[in-house]
Design an enzyme around this catalytic site. Structure first.
Site, PDB file in Angstrom:
ATOM      1  N   CYS A 141       4.284  -3.735   1.651  1.00 22.90           N
ATOM      2  CA  CYS A 141       4.877  -2.918   0.595  1.00 22.90           C
ATOM      3  C   CYS A 141       6.360  -3.248   0.456  1.00 22.90           C
ATOM      4  CB  CYS A 141       4.706  -1.435   0.946  1.00 22.90           C
ATOM      5  SG  CYS A 141       5.243  -0.310  -0.347  1.00 22.90           S
ATOM      6  N   HIS A 183       1.063   5.293  -4.442  1.00 28.88           N
ATOM      7  CA  HIS A 183       2.514   5.489  -4.603  1.00 28.88           C
ATOM      8  C   HIS A 183       2.808   6.652  -5.537  1.00 28.88           C
ATOM      9  CE1 HIS A 183       4.457   2.375  -2.273  1.00 28.88           C
ATOM     10  NE2 HIS A 183       3.814   1.387  -2.887  1.00 28.88           N
ATOM     11  N   HIS A 211      -3.530   0.925  -4.003  1.00 25.91           N
ATOM     12  CA  HIS A 211      -2.213   0.911  -3.351  1.00 25.91           C
ATOM     13  C   HIS A 211      -1.158   1.486  -4.302  1.00 25.91           C
ATOM     14  CE1 HIS A 211       0.984  -1.187  -0.737  1.00 25.91           C
ATOM     15  NE2 HIS A 211       1.647  -0.850  -1.824  1.00 25.91           N
ATOM     16  N   GLU A 212      -1.250   1.084  -5.586  1.00 27.32           N
ATOM     17  CA  GLU A 212      -0.248   1.556  -6.572  1.00 27.32           C
ATOM     18  C   GLU A 212      -0.435   3.025  -6.919  1.00 27.32           C
ATOM     19  OE1 GLU A 212       0.921  -2.127  -5.984  1.00 27.32           O
ATOM     20  OE2 GLU A 212       2.020  -0.350  -6.620  1.00 27.32           O
TER      21      GLU A 212
HETATM   22  O1  LIG Z   1       3.300  -1.264  -4.318  1.00 32.50           O
HETATM   23  C1  LIG Z   1       3.472  -2.501  -4.450  1.00 32.50           C
HETATM   24  N1  LIG Z   1       4.219  -3.187  -3.597  1.00 32.50           N
HETATM   25  O2  LIG Z   1       4.802  -2.522  -2.602  1.00 32.50           O
HETATM   26  C2  LIG Z   1       4.478  -4.631  -3.761  1.00 32.50           C
HETATM   27  C3  LIG Z   1       4.386  -5.399  -2.451  1.00 32.50           C
HETATM   28  N2  LIG Z   1       3.058  -5.303  -1.864  1.00 32.50           N
HETATM   29  C4  LIG Z   1       2.089  -6.107  -2.299  1.00 32.50           C
HETATM   30  O3  LIG Z   1       2.238  -6.853  -3.232  1.00 32.50           O
HETATM   31  C5  LIG Z   1       0.788  -6.009  -1.577  1.00 32.50           C
HETATM   32  C6  LIG Z   1       0.539  -6.821  -0.474  1.00 32.50           C
HETATM   33  C7  LIG Z   1      -0.689  -6.721   0.186  1.00 32.50           C
HETATM   34  C8  LIG Z   1      -1.659  -5.836  -0.227  1.00 32.50           C
HETATM   35  C9  LIG Z   1      -1.402  -5.045  -1.332  1.00 32.50           C
HETATM   36 CL1  LIG Z   1      -2.590  -3.921  -1.874  1.00 32.50          CL
HETATM   37  C10 LIG Z   1      -0.169  -5.123  -2.006  1.00 32.50           C
HETATM   38 CL2  LIG Z   1       0.167  -4.101  -3.365  1.00 32.50          CL
HETATM   39 NI    NI Z   2       3.787  -0.664  -2.224  1.00 25.49          NI
END
Ligand SMILES: O=CN(O)CCNC(=O)c1cccc(Cl)c1Cl
Ligand code: NI
Length: 184
Positions: free
Chosen positions: A111, A158, A154-155
């Site tokens: 993240c 947030h 994941h988003e």
């Molecule tokens: O919320 C977004 N971020 O924090 C951006 C950086 N993380 C990534 O690109 C990322 C890396 C691995 C697994 C997932 Cl699921 C994600 Cl999302």
């Molecule tokens: Ni993130």
């Protein structure tokens, strides 16, 4: 203005633990610029030249709370296992149904708001159906599986003040239920 990595707030900032507000639709010019900026960041961060030029840490998604905007907006720009590109910027994304089956990334997750490695498997819904509104004001529904499904979850986490490591088992970070689908 172009979003850069310095605009991204890090763990400890209270905004990361808040529940973000619904965006009033039709979206204002300002909200459209913010959402477009999120997608632009994600795309730029994956372009070696732009990433190097602007010192962008790479990401496959980004949520408005990560730039200290507590509004329900996310951007995703990711290819699935078959090379299909999923590039979306959505207002008010909502998971409307999901599988019982779980899936997880064998490499774990990272993240931009977490300046450290947090090892462990992040169990998520293997398949989701979500709705949201595009920058053009179109209401869409998406059926997702694989890596795109993981990133959207994941988003959306947030937007609800949830960090990926909240899902990692405390006892053993690498325990995962036997029938969960491993995504390499
Ligand atoms: O919320 C977004 N971020 O924090 C951006 C950086 N993380 C990534 O690109 C990322 C890396 C691995 C697994 C997932 Cl699921 C994600 Cl999302
Ligand atoms: Ni993130």
């Amino acid at each position: 203005m172009m979003i850069t990595t310095k605009d991204i707030i890090r763990e400890g900032h209270p905004a990361l633990r808040k529940t973000a507000e619904e965006v009033q639709l039709p979206a204002s010019k300002e909200d459209k610029e913010i959402l477009a900026g999120l997608l632009e960041y994600v795309k730029n961060s994956q372009d070696p030249e732009m990433a190097e030029k602007h010192g962008l840490r790479p990401g496959i998604g980004l949520a408005a709370p990560q730039i200290n905007v507590s509004k329900r907006m996310i951007a995703v720009h990711v290819k699935d296992h078959d090379g299909i590109l999923y590039s979306y910027a959505l207002f008010n994304p909502k998971i409307i149904s999901h599988s019982v089956e779980k899936s997880y990334l064998t490499a774990g997750e990272g993240c931009l708001s977490v300046d450290r490695m947090v090892p462990g498997y992040v169990p998520r819904h293997a398949r989701i159906k979500l709705s949201g509104t595009t920058l053009e004001g179109e209401k869409i529904t998406l059926k997702l599986k694989g890596l795109p499904a993981i990133v959207f979850q994941h988003e959306i986490d947030h937007l609800n003040g949830i960090m990926f490591y909240d899902h990692i088992s405390q006892e053993n970070p690498f325990t995962i239920s036997g029938d969960a689908i491993a995504i390499e």
